[in-house]
Design a protein around this motif. Structure first.
Motif, short mmCIF file in Angstrom:
data_model
loop_
_atom_site.label_atom_id
_atom_site.label_comp_id
_atom_site.label_asym_id
_atom_site.label_seq_id
_atom_site.Cartn_x
_atom_site.Cartn_y
_atom_site.Cartn_z
N ASN A 385 0.83 -1.20 0.00
CA ASN A 385 0.00 0.00 0.00
C ASN A 385 0.86 1.24 0.00
OD1 ASN A 385 0.17 1.17 3.00
ND2 ASN A 385 0.07 -1.09 3.13
N ALA A 386 0.25 2.34 -0.45
CA ALA A 386 0.84 3.67 -0.36
C ALA A 386 -0.14 4.56 0.38
CB ALA A 386 1.13 4.23 -1.74
N GLN A 387 0.37 5.34 1.34
CA GLN A 387 -0.47 6.23 2.13
C GLN A 387 0.12 7.64 2.06
OE1 GLN A 387 -1.57 4.67 6.05
NE2 GLN A 387 -0.65 2.72 5.48
N LEU A 388 -0.71 8.58 1.64
CA LEU A 388 -0.29 9.96 1.51
C LEU A 388 -1.09 10.81 2.49
CD1 LEU A 388 -0.16 10.27 -2.40
CD2 LEU A 388 1.57 9.35 -0.82
N HIS A 389 -0.39 11.45 3.43
CA HIS A 389 -1.03 12.23 4.48
C HIS A 389 -0.68 13.70 4.30
CE1 HIS A 389 -2.05 8.48 6.36
NE2 HIS A 389 -0.79 8.15 6.59
N GLY A 390 -1.67 14.49 3.87
CA GLY A 390 -1.45 15.92 3.66
C GLY A 390 -0.50 16.22 2.52
N THR A 391 -0.39 15.32 1.57
CA THR A 391 0.59 15.42 0.49
C THR A 391 0.01 16.15 -0.71
OG1 THR A 391 1.48 13.29 1.22
CG2 THR A 391 2.18 14.08 -0.95
N ARG A 392 0.82 16.96 -1.35
CA ARG A 392 0.45 17.55 -2.63
C ARG A 392 0.99 16.66 -3.74
NH1 ARG A 392 3.00 22.92 -5.37
NH2 ARG A 392 1.97 22.75 -7.38
N VAL A 393 0.12 16.26 -4.66
CA VAL A 393 0.49 15.43 -5.80
C VAL A 393 0.14 16.23 -7.05
CG1 VAL A 393 0.23 13.18 -6.91
CG2 VAL A 393 -0.08 13.39 -4.43
N SER A 394 1.15 16.69 -7.78
CA SER A 394 0.86 17.63 -8.87
C SER A 394 1.82 17.45 -10.04
CB SER A 394 0.93 19.07 -8.36
OG SER A 394 2.25 19.40 -7.98
N ALA A 395 1.32 17.77 -11.23
CA ALA A 395 2.12 17.88 -12.45
C ALA A 395 2.86 16.60 -12.80
CB ALA A 395 3.09 19.06 -12.34
N ASN A 396 2.28 15.46 -12.44
CA ASN A 396 2.84 14.18 -12.87
C ASN A 396 2.17 13.75 -14.17
OD1 ASN A 396 4.45 13.44 -10.28
ND2 ASN A 396 2.41 13.97 -9.52
N GLU A 397 2.87 12.96 -14.98
CA GLU A 397 2.36 12.61 -16.30
C GLU A 397 2.51 11.12 -16.57
OE1 GLU A 397 4.17 14.93 -19.35
OE2 GLU A 397 3.79 16.85 -18.35
N GLY A 398 1.42 10.50 -17.05
CA GLY A 398 1.47 9.09 -17.42
C GLY A 398 0.09 8.61 -17.83
N ARG A 399 -0.05 7.29 -18.01
CA ARG A 399 -1.34 6.73 -18.39
C ARG A 399 -2.34 6.87 -17.24
NH1 ARG A 399 -1.10 0.63 -19.80
NH2 ARG A 399 0.42 1.47 -21.30
N SER A 400 -1.86 6.77 -16.01
CA SER A 400 -2.67 7.01 -14.82
C SER A 400 -1.77 7.67 -13.80
CB SER A 400 -3.25 5.70 -14.28
OG SER A 400 -2.22 4.76 -14.03
N LEU A 401 -2.38 8.27 -12.81
CA LEU A 401 -1.60 8.87 -11.72
C LEU A 401 -1.26 7.82 -10.67
CD1 LEU A 401 -0.49 11.49 -10.39
CD2 LEU A 401 -2.72 11.70 -9.25
N PHE A 402 -2.28 7.07 -10.25
CA PHE A 402 -2.11 5.97 -9.30
C PHE A 402 -2.59 4.69 -9.97
CE2 PHE A 402 -3.07 9.70 -6.55
CZ PHE A 402 -1.85 9.77 -5.88
N LYS A 403 -1.83 3.62 -9.80
CA LYS A 403 -2.19 2.35 -10.40
C LYS A 403 -1.97 1.23 -9.40
CE LYS A 403 -2.93 -0.87 -13.58
NZ LYS A 403 -4.29 -1.11 -14.15
N THR A 404 -2.99 0.39 -9.20
CA THR A 404 -2.82 -0.84 -8.43
C THR A 404 -2.96 -2.02 -9.37
OG1 THR A 404 -5.16 -1.15 -7.83
CG2 THR A 404 -3.83 0.29 -6.42
N VAL A 405 -2.12 -3.03 -9.13
CA VAL A 405 -2.10 -4.23 -9.95
C VAL A 405 -2.27 -5.42 -9.02
CG1 VAL A 405 -0.77 -5.60 -11.61
CG2 VAL A 405 -0.52 -3.10 -11.56
#
Length: 592
Positions: A385-405
């Protein structure tokens, strides 16, 4: 009693033995001309120590120094053997030529070894899969304390750990910093800069940088399957603390490293525990501009390893197969693999915008977008798992921002701001297996999502498991013209979306929240064009949700500030920010 007193007296005397200082260089005032000769002449035993003052008035080439069961300090910064006060000019020890070995080999058990004001360069250790530490190789142990400070480790090579390898296990402790530059080293099989197995490793102090190292390239045997891991660091069951500030000459702590396998910046595996912390408010720990030819441009976390980044910056990294910033994979059935970002510890100056994942790219050499520009999570028998607490997630580029497999993998965000990312597919893609996405007290807005795709793609397969599937709670998702939800099959279960603002609730049934618990009105941000996603004073999202203990904010402000408005479901604001001042009631009458 007399014997006991004499014994105590002897023990105290032994503990107070002063280090022996010897001088190495050319000329009649020097004690030795060779470092190895001076070490051979030094006393063994934990109560003895020797300080070698190494002058610059001769060259030190073909170095293959052995330290075994001796406490040694190798200190440069002396022009000759007559200079009493150390200066800042480093003494160079070169491994070029001679035996293909590490420049310094540390074995046995030691109390203290120190490298100070040196340049260790051109270590030409073998580049097979049995060779470690181009400049420094540490085995045996325990080694209570090994310090590397004011040292450049430059242009060294080995099979693993191009600059430094430590394989002696706990309780060996290696402290790197301050003022250590680990650059242009190569680990042919992994760990371009550092390889650490089982020990305690600390990167601490100002001006510490792991820069432009490479995992991969030419090997003397069969190349590693799947590529060489860890362009900057390979951390294998290694307890690691990175608390190293940046400076004008060291813009990132882990930067511009490359790996032919996963983990452009660092690779953590076999239950390694890694903490990335800030040193001072003006010197954040930064992992930037690293590249993986596979997964995890900044870092790859595998097999029970855990990485926590507190007020750090992860920016400008790239992975060619997915996980532009972070890739997580787990096959350890008894311990989860995880990444956590938070704003704990030393806060950054406000202009530095820390606790941030930004500008990362998941895209291959053919310019085809890959999944998870920020984070990719996959599982094979274990949970991750990934846990983001109060995090800014910006200006990323790809097919998806978050992906689970695969199953039992997920992403959870709390008090996070997700904005201005560019996705050629779904923004959150958990549509494979029983993965989960939890969005709690967060804001998702102003992202570029390709036509025909949704903010969330989820599978309903996992929703019979508590906590799996999608949960959207007390949040704002404002993406006009984009569907909120794409379901692989079936429909959402009860109360999966609640107390939130979203531009689209068309396929959210009432049993899952629908318009009973949520709103589709514009939440009205203060100044989104300038990146200000706090709520405007006439926003309907103020005092809209129940007060929930544990809900965070992006800016660290307290939650549930009752603004003397009509509380729709409670006194807390929806989204990643909580207004701290009394707002205008004029537009809220429709809810009264």
């Amino acid at each position: 009693m007399l014997l006991m007193a004499l014994s105590c007296s002897v023990n105290q005397a032994v503990a107070q033995i002063k280090p022996v200082v010897v001088r190495i260089g050319a000329g009649p005032t020097c004690d030795f001309s060779k470092i190895q000769t001076a070490i051979n002449a030094s006393a063994s035993g934990s109560e003895f120590s020797t300080i070698l003052l190494v002058a610059r008035n001769q060259t030190y080439s073909e170095q293959a120094i052995d330290i075994e069961d001796k406490n040694i300090t190798i200190r440069g910064g002396y022009a000759d053997c007559d200079q009493d006060v150390q200066d800042s000019v480093k003494t160079k020890l070169s491994g070029a030529g001679g035996a293909a070995r590490s420049i310094v080999n540390i074995r046995g058990a030691t109390r203290e070894i120190v490298f100070d004001t040196l340049e260790l360069a051109d270590g030409d250790e073998l580049i097979d899969n049995q060779s470690y530490g181009g400049a420094i190789d540490i085995t045996g142990g325990a080694h209570d304390f090994i310090a590397v400070r004011n040292v450049d480790l430059v242009n060294n090579r080995a099979g693993y750990g191009g600059a430094l390898a430590v394989r002696s296990g706990s309780p060996t402790r290696v402290v790197i910093g301050p003022s250590v530059f680990i650059r242009d080293n190569r680990g042919a099989y992994g760990g371009g800069g550092i390889f650490c197995s089982g020990a305690r490793l600390e990167l601490r102090g100002t001006a510490v940088s792991v820069f432009r190292n490479e995992a991969g390239g030419l090997t003397s045997g069969a190349p590693p399957t799947g590529g060489a891991y860890g362009g900057g660091l390979w951390l294998q069951g290694c307890t690691t603390t990175i608390q190293a500030g940046t400076s004008a000459f060291f813009p990132s702590v882990i930067a511009n490293n490359t790996a032919s396998g996963p983990g452009g910046g660092l690779f953590a595996t076999q239950r390694a525990d890694v903490s990335i912390l800030n040193l001072t408010p003006s010197a954040p720990s930064t992992v930037g501009f690293n590249v993986s030819s596979r997964f995890g441009g900044a870092m790859s976390i595998e097999d029970g390893a855990r990485v926590t980044a507190s007020n750090a910056i992860i920016s400008g990294n790239q992975a060619l197969e997915g996980g532009g910033a972070i890739a997580i994979y787990n096959s350890d059935a008894s311990r989860d693999a995880s990444f956590e970002a938070n704003s704990f510890g030393i806060a950054c100056d406000s202009n530095l915008d820390c606790n941030r994942i930004s500008g990362n790219v998941a895209r291959n050499v053919s310019n085809v977008d890959q999944p998870g520009s920020a984070i990719r999570v996959s599982c094979d028998g274990g949970q991750a798992n990934a846990q983001l607490h109060g995090t800014r997630v910006s200006a990323n580029e790809g097919r998806s921002l978050f992906k689970t497999v695969d199953s039992f993998c997920g992403i959870a965000i709390n008090g996070a701001l997700v904005e201005r990312n560019n996705s050629s597919g779904h923004l959150f893609d958990a549509g494979q297996g029983s993965g989960f996405v939890t969005v709690r007290a967060s804001t998702v807005a102003n992202n570029q999502i390709a036509s025909g795709f949704a903010v969330f793609r989820v599978s309903t397969f996992g929703q019979s498991f508590a906590g799996y599937g999608l949960r959207l709670q007390r949040s704002i998702v404002w993406q006009p013209g984009i569907s909120l939800l794409s379901l692989v099959s079936g429909s959402l279960q009860l109360d999966r979306i609640e107390h939130s603002f979203a531009n689209d609730l068309s396929n959210v049934p009432a049993s899952s929240g629908g318009l009973i618990l949520n709103r589709t009105e514009n939440p009205l941000f203060a100044n989104p064009s300038q990146g200000d996603y706090r709520l405007a004073q006439d926003s309907l999202a103020q005092d809209f949700v129940p007060a929930i203990n544990g809900d965070l904010t992006r800016d660290g402000q307290q939650r549930s500030v009752d603004l003397s408005l009509f509380d729709v479901f409670g006194p807390q604001d929806a989204g990643a920010f909580e207004n701290q001042i009394v707002a205008n009631n004029i537009f809220r009458n429709g809810f009264e």
